[in-house]
Design an enzyme around this catalytic site. Structure first.
Site, PDB file in Angstrom:
ATOM      1  N   HIS A 117      -6.739   7.183  10.496  1.00 38.04           N
ATOM      2  CA  HIS A 117      -5.029   7.154   9.270  1.00 38.04           C
ATOM      3  C   HIS A 117      -5.634   6.717   7.193  1.00 38.04           C
ATOM      4  O   HIS A 117      -4.379   6.573   6.989  1.00 38.04           O
ATOM      5  CB  HIS A 117      -4.565   5.969   9.927  1.00 38.04           C
ATOM      6  CG  HIS A 117      -4.574   4.319   9.008  1.00 38.04           C
ATOM      7  ND1 HIS A 117      -5.408   4.301   9.197  1.00 38.04           N
ATOM      8  CD2 HIS A 117      -3.399   3.907   8.786  1.00 38.04           C
ATOM      9  CE1 HIS A 117      -5.213   3.385   8.473  1.00 38.04           C
ATOM     10  NE2 HIS A 117      -4.411   2.974   8.374  1.00 38.04           N
ATOM     11  N   GLY A 118      -6.642   6.414   7.361  1.00 38.13           N
ATOM     12  CA  GLY A 118      -7.248   6.381   5.675  1.00 38.13           C
ATOM     13  C   GLY A 118      -8.373   5.544   5.547  1.00 38.13           C
ATOM     14  O   GLY A 118      -9.355   5.890   6.413  1.00 38.13           O
ATOM     15  N   LYS A 124       3.642   3.719  -7.619  1.00 36.63           N
ATOM     16  CA  LYS A 124       3.882   2.271  -6.693  1.00 36.63           C
ATOM     17  C   LYS A 124       4.806   1.818  -7.057  1.00 36.63           C
ATOM     18  O   LYS A 124       5.236   0.908  -8.551  1.00 36.63           O
ATOM     19  CB  LYS A 124       1.785   1.804  -6.527  1.00 36.63           C
ATOM     20  CG  LYS A 124       1.774   1.301  -7.265  1.00 36.63           C
ATOM     21  CD  LYS A 124       0.261   0.918  -6.546  1.00 36.63           C
ATOM     22  CE  LYS A 124       0.364   0.153  -5.580  1.00 36.63           C
ATOM     23  NZ  LYS A 124       0.851  -1.014  -5.817  1.00 36.63           N
ATOM     24  N   LEU A 152       3.480   7.152  -3.704  1.00 35.78           N
ATOM     25  CA  LEU A 152       3.931   8.485  -4.250  1.00 35.78           C
ATOM     26  C   LEU A 152       3.248   8.815  -4.939  1.00 35.78           C
ATOM     27  O   LEU A 152       3.128   8.168  -5.958  1.00 35.78           O
ATOM     28  CB  LEU A 152       5.534   8.799  -4.501  1.00 35.78           C
ATOM     29  CG  LEU A 152       5.993   9.583  -4.201  1.00 35.78           C
ATOM     30  CD1 LEU A 152       7.769   9.754  -4.117  1.00 35.78           C
ATOM     31  CD2 LEU A 152       6.340  10.539  -5.602  1.00 35.78           C
ATOM     32  N   GLU A 153       2.625   9.863  -4.402  1.00 33.48           N
ATOM     33  CA  GLU A 153       1.266  10.274  -5.549  1.00 33.48           C
ATOM     34  C   GLU A 153       1.693  11.995  -5.867  1.00 33.48           C
ATOM     35  O   GLU A 153       2.119  12.949  -5.073  1.00 33.48           O
ATOM     36  CB  GLU A 153       0.416  10.571  -4.614  1.00 33.48           C
ATOM     37  CG  GLU A 153      -0.511   8.984  -5.031  1.00 33.48           C
ATOM     38  CD  GLU A 153      -2.041   9.760  -4.735  1.00 33.48           C
ATOM     39  OE1 GLU A 153      -2.749   8.022  -4.673  1.00 33.48           O
ATOM     40  OE2 GLU A 153      -2.477  10.166  -4.094  1.00 33.48           O
ATOM     41  N   HIS A 183       1.646   6.570  11.595  1.00 35.88           N
ATOM     42  CA  HIS A 183       0.602   5.814  11.446  1.00 35.88           C
ATOM     43  C   HIS A 183       0.526   4.707  12.482  1.00 35.88           C
ATOM     44  O   HIS A 183      -0.601   4.670  13.136  1.00 35.88           O
ATOM     45  CB  HIS A 183       0.029   5.537   9.919  1.00 35.88           C
ATOM     46  CG  HIS A 183      -0.347   6.494   9.456  1.00 35.88           C
ATOM     47  ND1 HIS A 183      -0.888   6.493   7.762  1.00 35.88           N
ATOM     48  CD2 HIS A 183      -0.893   7.832   9.923  1.00 35.88           C
ATOM     49  CE1 HIS A 183      -1.351   8.123   7.611  1.00 35.88           C
ATOM     50  NE2 HIS A 183      -1.704   8.485   8.181  1.00 35.88           N
ATOM     51  N   HIS A 219       3.864   8.021   1.208  1.00 38.62           N
ATOM     52  CA  HIS A 219       3.921   6.812   2.267  1.00 38.62           C
ATOM     53  C   HIS A 219       4.581   5.629   1.693  1.00 38.62           C
ATOM     54  O   HIS A 219       4.747   4.953   1.457  1.00 38.62           O
ATOM     55  CB  HIS A 219       2.356   6.380   1.527  1.00 38.62           C
ATOM     56  CG  HIS A 219       1.370   6.126   3.173  1.00 38.62           C
ATOM     57  ND1 HIS A 219       0.241   4.802   2.482  1.00 38.62           N
ATOM     58  CD2 HIS A 219       1.701   5.257   4.014  1.00 38.62           C
ATOM     59  CE1 HIS A 219       0.698   3.950   3.647  1.00 38.62           C
ATOM     60  NE2 HIS A 219       1.290   3.729   4.143  1.00 38.62           N
ATOM     61  N   ASN A 227       1.092  -1.573  -0.292  1.00 36.01           N
ATOM     62  CA  ASN A 227      -0.201   0.290  -0.581  1.00 36.01           C
ATOM     63  C   ASN A 227       0.759   0.987  -0.300  1.00 36.01           C
ATOM     64  O   ASN A 227       0.351   2.389   0.216  1.00 36.01           O
ATOM     65  CB  ASN A 227      -0.919   0.298   1.211  1.00 36.01           C
ATOM     66  CG  ASN A 227       0.159  -0.088   2.754  1.00 36.01           C
ATOM     67  OD1 ASN A 227       0.472  -0.439   2.166  1.00 36.01           O
ATOM     68  ND2 ASN A 227      -0.896  -0.266   3.308  1.00 36.01           N
TER      69      ASN A 227
END
Lengths: 470, 135
Positions: free
Chosen positions: A393-394, A469, A201-202, A318, A230, A198
């Site tokens: 957290h998500g 990803k 990087l965006e 997290h 993330h 999961n």
């Protein structure tokens, strides 16, 4: 056995071995999902641990984990309480960093592919992928001691980067000497790599601002491009968790525990202290990891946009254990907080926050699932009152990975992402299906509940344009 | 059946079985290999010997499986076959053959082995073990 307290609050009354009640923050819609796996059982198991204070908490994105559910929070009395590696998780300090940039969507139009390929080359990602730097053991110890501050000292970034990171990018309690040789061996080649699963990087666009005042303090404007990273402490953190689960089992056993992953040690015991020191060291590894990735992403973008600039907005942890002061029975008290798949959500005034955010409360970063929007929230006093300063957290998974393969077709997932205008560069297309939005809870609903409850208030929504990803 | 995968919301759960405890453990190793490398055929090029100890059967299984993650991260070793596996008391010895992981591209990242829902049981004429891995 679950009592509805209010629209977004549910209680599991204290029964059997529970020392405190369980508390779940969710809407009707989310509680139905939560009831479908073992989350409630896991909330009860945590409530039975020695020295737990007030309640065993599950957040709107809660789902089944090992030991403690993901989306779980618990506080422990320092004298009577315990610390359990399974309540932090294997991916110690799996966390999120947000950067704001000086670009807008029109700047990158037509260059999406070039950008994704450049970053994919510069930032190592994927299963077992190695980082770009080689460390000696002495250097690794420095990383484990000094976290993101080590990376900046070595020239990877600027001071402001770590100042705008939880713990200033360095957990002072870190004790590299309590990190095993095995864990160090696993970590050494992996520093500066994204990993897989999961993690992502965006490049995103600020699509909506909900709170103009706070957004201004966070430096966010509609239309601005942001970058979200993330990832966590990679194999080093996984091994630290594993080593201490074994050591605590050897010392204290798991008799009476419903799940061996809940093995624990008194906070004040030798093993309890050693685990905390090792966990803090793994957290520093994760801080340094994101600092290196930040640096390489800046370089990638600069090679395409020479005037490119990206500043850190904030980085949140997290999966973590921390000593924090909270009000318990009307008195301020230092307690141990375990957050597993949960974000700290401190309101205004806390001295732990960077000066810049002390008046507003801290930025809370909630990534959506791949291809869906992510959110920026602001921490609140209410969170400090009801959830030990924590929120979601998500998105939280709803569908198993194998079910995702059965029910989702790769071509369809690709087509849907394309239709949404998301450029994806993935190391594995199989992994892409497993992380498809349909395999997750609705992140919009998760943040809505956080906002309605007031444990993390909406500030901005960001939409992904480019996803990298492993 | 050597192993099968079961439904799990966030992670991957499997059951492996065998006529003996040795066989069940061997199949658990192969299940883990399947999670990481899926349909990719791994060439049997590099030989290794494993020597694992554990206080009880569960710890032995956990540590045996974890060794593959360790070898993957530190030596780029990916499993092809387990040619021998013998458990005597608290010790497990195995001969494994695999290849350099750098020559392949894998899909699933196994972060860790867990004790969640783990069991090792004797059922009539066979042994069954169940494991959840964190992915």
């Amino acid at each position: 056995m679950i009592k509805k307290i209010s629209d977004y609050e549910w209680e599991i009354p204290k029964t059997g071995k529970m020392n405190v009640p369980g508390k779940i923050f969710a809407s009707e819609k989310l509680i139905e999902k939560i009831k479908q796996d073992d989350t409630i059982e896991q909330v009860k198991n945590i409530a039975a641990l020695p020295g737990i204070i007030k309640a065993s908490i599950a957040l709107p994105d809660a789902h089944r984990g090992y030991g403690m559910s993901i989306g779980g929070v618990a506080a422990f009395d320092l004298k009577k309480g315990v610390i359990s590696p399974g309540c932090v998780g294997f991916d110690i300090d799996c966390s999120v960093r947000l950067l704001k940039t000086n670009l807008t969507e029109s700047d990158i139009k037509g260059k999406e592919k070039q950008i994704s390929e450049q970053i994919f080359r510069d930032v190592p990602s994927g299963v077992g992928k190695k980082g770009r730097i080689r460390l000696t053991e002495e250097e690794l110890d420095e990383v484990l001691k000094n976290g993101a501050q080590w990376a900046v000292k070595k020239g990877y970034g600027v001071k402001e980067d770590y100042l705008l990171t939880e713990e200033s990018g360095k957990m002072k309690e870190a004790k590299p000497e309590y990190v095993s040789q095995r864990a160090k061996q696993r970590g050494m080649p992996q520093l500066g790599s994204l990993g897989a699963g999961n993690h992502f990087l965006e490049i995103q666009k600020v699509e909506e601002i909900y709170d103009k005042k706070v957004a201004k303090v966070f430096g966010l404007k509609k239309g601005m491009l942001t970058i979200m990273i993330h990832c966590g402490s990679r194999g080093l953190g996984h091994q630290v968790a594993s080593d201490y689960i074994k050591a605590m089992h050897d010392e204290y056993g798991s008799a009476g525990l419903p799940d061996r992953d809940l093995v624990n040690a008194p906070i004040n015991s030798v093993l309890g202290k050693q685990y905390f020191g090792a966990m803090a060291a793994a957290t520093n590894f994760s801080f340094a990891n994101k600092q290196l990735i930040t640096h390489w992403t800046r370089e990638s973008m600069k090679s395409i946009f020479p005037k490119f600039k990206a500043d850190v907005v904030y980085e949140v942890c997290h999966n973590i254990a921390k000593f924090e002061k909270h009000v318990v029975d009307g008195k301020e008290k230092e307690v141990l907080i375990l957050r597993k798949g949960a974000t700290r959500s401190f309101g205004p005034g806390r001295k732990e926050l960077p000066v810049k955010y002390r008046k507003t409360g801290q930025p809370v970063l909630i990534p959506g699932s791949m291809g869906t929007s992510s959110y920026i929230l602001v921490g609140t006093k209410k969170a400090e009152e009801v959830s030990f300063g924590s929120t979601a957290h998500g998105a939280g998974r709803v569908s198993s990975r194998s079910a995702a393969h059965k029910n989702l077709d790769l071509e369809k997932v690709k087509a849907e992402l394309k239709q949404k205008g998301v450029e994806v560069k993935a190391g594995s297309w199989k992994g892409l299906v497993e992380e498809a939005p349909a395999a997750y809870k609705d992140v919009d609903e998760v943040v809505r509940v956080s906002h309605e409850l007031g444990i993390g208030n909406l500030v901005a929504k960001v939409k992904p344009l480019i996803v990298i990803k492993g | 059946m050597k192993f099968k995968f079961l439904e799990h919301t966030a992670d991957i759960k499997f059951q492996a079985e065998g006529k003996s405890l040795d066989m069940a453990f061997k199949n658990a190793g192969l299940a883990l290999k399947e999670i990481i490398s899926g349909d990719i055929k791994i060439k049997p090029k590099i030989k290794k010997q494993m020597k694992i100890t554990g206080k009880d059967k569960e710890e032995l299984l956990y540590t045996f499986l974890e060794e593959f993650l360790f070898l993957f991260d530190t030596e780029d070793f990916i499993l092809s076959k387990i040619t021998k596996l013998k458990i005597v008391g608290k010790e497990l010895v195995a001969d494994v053959i695999g290849d350099d992981a750098e020559d392949y591209k894998f899909t699933n990242n196994v972060k860790a082995i867990t004790y969640n829902d783990m069991f090792i049981k004797k059922q009539k004429d066979k042994y069954v073990c169940q494991v959840v891995v964190d992915v």
